[in-house]
Design a protein around this motif. Structure first.
Motif, PDB file in Angstrom:
ATOM      1  N   PRO A 155       3.167  -7.442   6.735  1.00  0.00           N
ATOM      2  CA  PRO A 155       4.077  -6.410   6.106  1.00  0.00           C
ATOM      3  C   PRO A 155       5.165  -6.130   6.743  1.00  0.00           C
ATOM      4  O   PRO A 155       6.413  -5.917   6.107  1.00  0.00           O
ATOM      5  CB  PRO A 155       3.172  -4.912   6.410  1.00  0.00           C
ATOM      6  CG  PRO A 155       1.704  -5.629   6.611  1.00  0.00           C
ATOM      7  CD  PRO A 155       1.942  -7.028   7.013  1.00  0.00           C
ATOM      8  N   TYR A 157      -1.038 -11.250   4.257  1.00  0.00           N
ATOM      9  CA  TYR A 157      -1.316 -11.469   2.900  1.00  0.00           C
ATOM     10  C   TYR A 157      -0.912 -12.625   2.373  1.00  0.00           C
ATOM     11  O   TYR A 157       0.336 -12.947   2.430  1.00  0.00           O
ATOM     12  CB  TYR A 157      -0.596 -10.401   2.566  1.00  0.00           C
ATOM     13  CG  TYR A 157      -0.987  -8.797   2.864  1.00  0.00           C
ATOM     14  CD1 TYR A 157      -1.910  -8.155   1.983  1.00  0.00           C
ATOM     15  CD2 TYR A 157      -0.473  -8.190   4.098  1.00  0.00           C
ATOM     16  CE1 TYR A 157      -2.396  -6.898   2.284  1.00  0.00           C
ATOM     17  CE2 TYR A 157      -1.020  -6.873   4.274  1.00  0.00           C
ATOM     18  CZ  TYR A 157      -1.871  -6.346   3.471  1.00  0.00           C
ATOM     19  OH  TYR A 157      -2.446  -5.036   3.787  1.00  0.00           O
ATOM     20  N   ARG A 172       5.636  -3.877  -7.059  1.00  0.00           N
ATOM     21  CA  ARG A 172       4.329  -4.685  -6.946  1.00  0.00           C
ATOM     22  C   ARG A 172       4.573  -6.222  -7.302  1.00  0.00           C
ATOM     23  O   ARG A 172       4.248  -7.130  -6.700  1.00  0.00           O
ATOM     24  CB  ARG A 172       3.326  -4.228  -7.563  1.00  0.00           C
ATOM     25  CG  ARG A 172       2.644  -3.241  -6.748  1.00  0.00           C
ATOM     26  CD  ARG A 172       1.281  -2.611  -7.349  1.00  0.00           C
ATOM     27  NE  ARG A 172       1.076  -2.020  -8.472  1.00  0.00           N
ATOM     28  CZ  ARG A 172       1.540  -0.825  -8.687  1.00  0.00           C
ATOM     29  NH1 ARG A 172       1.523  -0.083  -7.899  1.00  0.00           N
ATOM     30  NH2 ARG A 172       1.402  -0.469  -9.957  1.00  0.00           N
ATOM     31  N   LEU A 198      -4.380 -10.522  -4.145  1.00  0.00           N
ATOM     32  CA  LEU A 198      -3.755 -11.141  -2.829  1.00  0.00           C
ATOM     33  C   LEU A 198      -5.104 -10.947  -2.005  1.00  0.00           C
ATOM     34  O   LEU A 198      -6.072 -10.027  -2.323  1.00  0.00           O
ATOM     35  CB  LEU A 198      -2.803  -9.944  -2.272  1.00  0.00           C
ATOM     36  CG  LEU A 198      -1.479  -9.873  -2.846  1.00  0.00           C
ATOM     37  CD1 LEU A 198      -0.659  -8.719  -2.040  1.00  0.00           C
ATOM     38  CD2 LEU A 198      -0.960 -11.222  -2.864  1.00  0.00           C
ATOM     39  N   SER A 245       2.474  -0.105   1.881  1.00  0.00           N
ATOM     40  CA  SER A 245       1.177  -0.115   2.074  1.00  0.00           C
ATOM     41  C   SER A 245       0.305   0.319   0.517  1.00  0.00           C
ATOM     42  O   SER A 245      -0.673  -0.245   0.211  1.00  0.00           O
ATOM     43  CB  SER A 245       0.809   0.839   3.090  1.00  0.00           C
ATOM     44  OG  SER A 245       1.137   0.673   4.308  1.00  0.00           O
ATOM     45  N   LEU A 300       0.555  -2.908  -1.730  1.00  0.00           N
ATOM     46  CA  LEU A 300      -0.448  -4.003  -1.092  1.00  0.00           C
ATOM     47  C   LEU A 300      -1.887  -3.669  -1.409  1.00  0.00           C
ATOM     48  O   LEU A 300      -2.521  -4.456  -1.942  1.00  0.00           O
ATOM     49  CB  LEU A 300      -0.184  -4.105   0.286  1.00  0.00           C
ATOM     50  CG  LEU A 300       1.130  -4.844   0.752  1.00  0.00           C
ATOM     51  CD1 LEU A 300       1.478  -4.976   2.290  1.00  0.00           C
ATOM     52  CD2 LEU A 300       1.199  -6.259   0.247  1.00  0.00           C
ATOM     53  N   ILE A 355       6.690  -8.067  -4.721  1.00  0.00           N
ATOM     54  CA  ILE A 355       6.012  -8.123  -3.311  1.00  0.00           C
ATOM     55  C   ILE A 355       4.973  -9.483  -3.664  1.00  0.00           C
ATOM     56  O   ILE A 355       5.060 -10.331  -3.064  1.00  0.00           O
ATOM     57  CB  ILE A 355       5.059  -7.039  -3.113  1.00  0.00           C
ATOM     58  CG1 ILE A 355       5.871  -5.824  -2.565  1.00  0.00           C
ATOM     59  CG2 ILE A 355       4.143  -7.125  -2.216  1.00  0.00           C
ATOM     60  CD1 ILE A 355       5.382  -4.367  -2.680  1.00  0.00           C
ATOM     61  N   VAL A 407      -6.356 -10.582   2.041  1.00  0.00           N
ATOM     62  CA  VAL A 407      -5.845 -10.269   3.225  1.00  0.00           C
ATOM     63  C   VAL A 407      -6.747 -10.587   4.499  1.00  0.00           C
ATOM     64  O   VAL A 407      -7.816 -10.846   4.514  1.00  0.00           O
ATOM     65  CB  VAL A 407      -5.364  -8.617   3.685  1.00  0.00           C
ATOM     66  CG1 VAL A 407      -6.631  -7.958   3.233  1.00  0.00           C
ATOM     67  CG2 VAL A 407      -4.680  -8.171   4.650  1.00  0.00           C
TER      68      VAL A 407
END
Length: 109
Positions: free
Chosen positions: A35, A73, A18, A62, A50, A53, A21, A64
């Motif tokens: 993604p 994102y 995470r 985040l 997924s 996120l 990301i 979206v």
């Protein structure tokens, strides 16, 4: 910012995938990433991505947005700013100070 909000953000970032990301998305700023782009850059399986996120969005790190068939994102800049301010709130014994980097360490001027 409340302690509970900061803890929620830190818990979400406390997992290596995470954090990777989130850092990747922050690099893109307001452009954001899909993604598919994240999978290409990080090599994370779709289902795993997924899940991560969802955790980052739930922690409000985040935002979206749907653009046509794609999800984009982006970092929640307001929350990241609040989190930074929360961490530095009592810097220099609560006095106003300018932060500078000295040999990869943060020091107050």
């Amino acid at each position: 910012m409340k302690n509970s909000e900061a803890v929620e953000a830190f818990v979400a970032l406390g997992q290596e995938s995470r954090l990777n990301i989130f850092r990747l998305i922050v690099q893109r700023g307001d452009i954001g990433l899909t993604p598919t782009q994240m999978i290409e850059k990080l090599g994370i399986p779709n289902a795993t991505l997924s899940f991560h996120l969802k955790e980052l969005v739930q922690a409000s790190l985040l935002v979206v947005e749907r653009q046509s068939r794609n999800l984009i994102y982006r970092p929640n800049v307001a929350l990241v700013t609040d989190l930074s301010e929360f961490l530095l709130e009592n810097c220099c014994s609560g006095k106003t100070c300018a932060i500078k980097r000295v040999n990869k360490k943060v020091a107050c001027k």
